[in-house]
Design an enzyme around this catalytic site. Sequence first.
Site, PDB file in Angstrom:
ATOM      1  N   GLU A   1       0.790   5.497   1.293  1.00  0.00           N
ATOM      2  CA  GLU A   1       0.046   6.393   2.174  1.00  0.00           C
ATOM      3  C   GLU A   1      -0.264   7.765   1.601  1.00  0.00           C
ATOM      4  O   GLU A   1      -0.489   8.724   2.362  1.00  0.00           O
ATOM      5  CB  GLU A   1       0.838   6.586   3.476  1.00  0.00           C
ATOM      6  CG  GLU A   1       2.178   7.316   3.323  1.00  0.00           C
ATOM      7  CD  GLU A   1       3.370   6.403   3.122  1.00  0.00           C
ATOM      8  OE1 GLU A   1       4.510   6.849   3.331  1.00  0.00           O
ATOM      9  OE2 GLU A   1       3.152   5.233   2.748  1.00  0.00           O
TER      10      GLU A   1
ATOM     11  N   ALA B   1       0.860  -1.180   0.000  1.00  0.00           N
ATOM     12  CA  ALA B   1       0.000   0.000   0.000  1.00  0.00           C
ATOM     13  C   ALA B   1       0.900   1.235   0.000  1.00  0.00           C
ATOM     14  O   ALA B   1       2.106   1.144   0.235  1.00  0.00           O
ATOM     15  CB  ALA B   1      -0.923   0.014   1.208  1.00  0.00           C
TER      16      ALA B   1
ATOM     17  N   GLU C   1      -1.165   2.359   7.072  1.00  0.00           N
ATOM     18  CA  GLU C   1      -1.275   3.515   6.172  1.00  0.00           C
ATOM     19  C   GLU C   1      -1.982   4.692   6.839  1.00  0.00           C
ATOM     20  O   GLU C   1      -1.636   5.848   6.584  1.00  0.00           O
ATOM     21  CB  GLU C   1      -2.003   3.118   4.891  1.00  0.00           C
ATOM     22  CG  GLU C   1      -1.353   1.980   4.118  1.00  0.00           C
ATOM     23  CD  GLU C   1       0.135   2.177   3.896  1.00  0.00           C
ATOM     24  OE1 GLU C   1       0.578   3.328   3.685  1.00  0.00           O
ATOM     25  OE2 GLU C   1       0.875   1.178   3.942  1.00  0.00           O
TER      26      GLU C   1
END
Length: 1025
Positions: free
Chosen positions: A434, A432, A467
Amino acid sequence: MEPHTHFIECRASLPRNMIENSMFEEEPDVVDLDKDSTAFPALEPDEVVYEPRSSRLLVRGLGENDLDDEEEDYESSARLLGMSFMNRSSTHNPSSSPYNRQAPPRSCSCSSARMLVVGVFILVLVASMAMALYFLPGCTFTKVGVCANSSTPMEPSYPNSTNGELFPWNELRLPASVRPVNYDLSLTPNLTSMTFTGRTVINMTILHDTKRIVLHSSELNITKATFQDKSVEVKVLEYKPWQQIAVSFPEDLKVGQVCVLTLDYAANLSHTYDGFYNSSYNDKTGAKRVLAATQFEPQAARKAFPCFDEPAFKATFLVRITREPGYITLSNMPQAKTTTLPSGLLEDEFEQTGVNMSTYLVAFIVANFTSITRNVSNTLVSVYSVPEKKEHTHYALDTASTLLHFYNTFFHIDYPLRKLDLVAIPDFLAGAMENWGLITFRETSLLVGNQSSPLDKQLIANVVAHELAHQWFGNLVTMRWWNDLWLNEGFATYWQYTSLMTEFPQLDLDNVFLGVRFKAMAKDCLNSSHPVSVSSQVTTPEQVSEMFDSVTYEKGASLLLMLKTTLPDGQFRKGLIKYLDNYRGSNTVTEDLWNSLTQVGQESVSDMMRTWTLQNGFPLVTVSRMGGHVTLTQEHFLLSADNATHTSNLWHIPVTYVNDSCSSAPSCRQIFTLRNKTATLNVSDSVKWLKFNYMNTGFYIVHYGDEGWATLIDALKTDINTLTPHDRASLIHNIFALSRLGRVSFRQVLNLLDYATSETETAPLTEALSQLSSVYRLLDKRQEQRLVARMKVYIWGHFGQLMDSQDWGEEESVSRQELRSVLLEMACSLGRQNCTDQATALYDQWTNSNQTKQIPGDLQRVVFSTAAQSDLRWLSLMEAYSSTTYDSEKRKILQALASTQDPQSIVWILSTGLEGGIIQTQELPLVISTMSDGFAGHLLVWEFVKENWDRIIEKFPVGSYPIQSIIKSTTSQFSTQTHLEEVQRFFSSLKERGSQMRSVQEALETIRLNQLWMDRNLPTLRIWL
């Protein structure tokens, strides 16, 4: 950013000084002695920034304090200078030196001898004078060859730009003379031609008088550039090796002046996973859908728009994106308006960011996604996915909403934006990213079905929590430079576990966090490790990428846990709130954090924590006892094949301990700070035993000596619950580590494990099986078949009954799911009949019911992997992989397919993964990791990596986390001299294509250590097993 590790499902196989490296730190200029000084423009003194070390030979003076800080640089330079003098004096070319003369052809001449002596004397004198000048304090060589004071402005050499003109800057880091204030970005992607055009308008202010503006641009074709008045074009120079462009001016831009630079450009959408890249997926009808998304961390914003692409150059951003009507666009901020253009295209304009942010956090997406939303504390939280997977977004929305409220409350600072989007992208390399207000995820890191197992949901919650923590640690407050990346990633990792243990206790994250601390130690005990806060060179893209590793993430989080448990109640939280409040919207170095924590407490945090963040490694605490006197001795726990020791390394260690009278409750914990090499702790003579590092919250290993270990083992055999499960896991981890160090015999390891026949808790059993699995795989790869068979019998003897007693139905407890999956995966991989029969039966029921009879989520991998060992079932799994829409299930099927021992299937999967398509290229590191664990796969995978290295680094940048994973997976189970030499030869041949990576040094070090362990233990294993 969350590098895509395998969390629970792959845990068993996973994984210089004290001067902060500042972008404003100055070092002496570097000059090219071979160039004529008149050929280069002068460097304004105000604009000197530090020289990236090792970029070329440093020829400079030695100031009075320089030797301590940069001793290695000067020693290297001195050696090189000395060698150059030696080469001149020993040359065979008679015309190469004015001091060499050719003697007349006669047998002897006193005159010639005298001349030879004089010549040698003159040569030595000249060399001595040169060296004296070189080492004269405050003295620096200039281009004209004289010694000038280091404060005198010098004229450095400059590289040539692409058009042949001199490029007006010669550093990898940008000058500090210009500061961007706002970017106005307009982008028009074409998803048919896979190209885009853009216009970037940069408003900036001048901080120092300068004749140039230098910024970043990579793979962008600048078509037009104007400055201030848009009717006046300016020339843009480009230096591609450093991904920089520059505009020069005849007169100084003055301090305080506000400027506007406008750049028009065109580019291709990236075909890798960074920059502004194109992606595709097949919808439920089988039709191909295309999209464009961004991934800018660490240094790829420059591939989408010209910018000052360093974390400290924060600015505001206004984004406009032109699209076709069938798509939507997303960016960091809410959409402000949409305008229909004469061409029929639509232009979406987003609100200007209300916060300053670094370029790596900018993001935009053009896709055909759908969403679900919820309002949380005046923030609109949305989860986006492809339309077919909308039903899999609910858990992520619930989790994000809960955690956003938690962070808002805990940090006393509300999330500052009006919206927070979480977007699942079908083709995404990292776990992922952020991006502020627009967090991007792999589908497997965000989407999960309502009927999925708690273990699958645990993975999603982990990534979402990580995140969201970044929105404060990383986005609101950002490290000044990548050498302090741990201020972002260490904090996000710490908070992902802490927040979930508070808000989602049913997910049982404390066991996972314990495993994370063990993983960090496995890397940090090597010579190739690095400090958490790196004060040495982190400059090139490869060096920056290599900062994204388990030391930065997991060790950083582990140190924060240790600090939190050491400080008085409340100080840690108060200090963090002060840190966030003091530095919101700006950039920090590690010392800023320690200062904030110190300001709210009584003692200096910096004194203790510098010993943990500014040197690599961690301590070994050795315990010896004489009655009531307990002596603690610390040293560097360093695994080294050449028995090197770092006796000078000392840490301020918060040593915690319990004893036999009170050992399991938190109130039993006592603490003693070990600051020196040795200290004495006094206890009552009645104390039978001591267990140090309570709950393993400290980042150190403890050796109790033969008597101490024997006492603890007896205590466990008498009453297994005398220690907490985490403390039992800690003992298992420590004794295996000490065996690898050579401090205990493997017989002592097995003595401790004898207690484990009574063990039922997840943490100690998982650690024991993980360690035994590593030994088993090493023996298997060495083809020590008799020992492999005996090892199998040993594992079955200690854990077979527990394996056979596992239920194959639904299980609600996450902890029990973790344990069950570890036990059964070990049992089936070793061919335990009861396990393979059960797994095969479950698989056949699943296929015969057309996949409607669900397999429990925690059992899917073991069931699929067992089925994959049959040719017929492997083919049916391949069909299931192509058709399933459940991302967690799809990934487990892929791991099962990769576990095959059939060479032809192995080669096909590897080739298909590299090409992309049926198996996405983003999954190649996972495929390689899985195959490397198998006997048939590990050599085939190594050959594949060698043959396809250039294609692999086209997909994954050199130094990136996927490359680190691939190197570790393919080499970490080698243990012979032949393989060591082969790995050395291969990586040495790569040169700039990867030979200097830290992960290569780690691989070589690991192979040597494997060799050493085999040499020490093979003879005794043959006796004991």
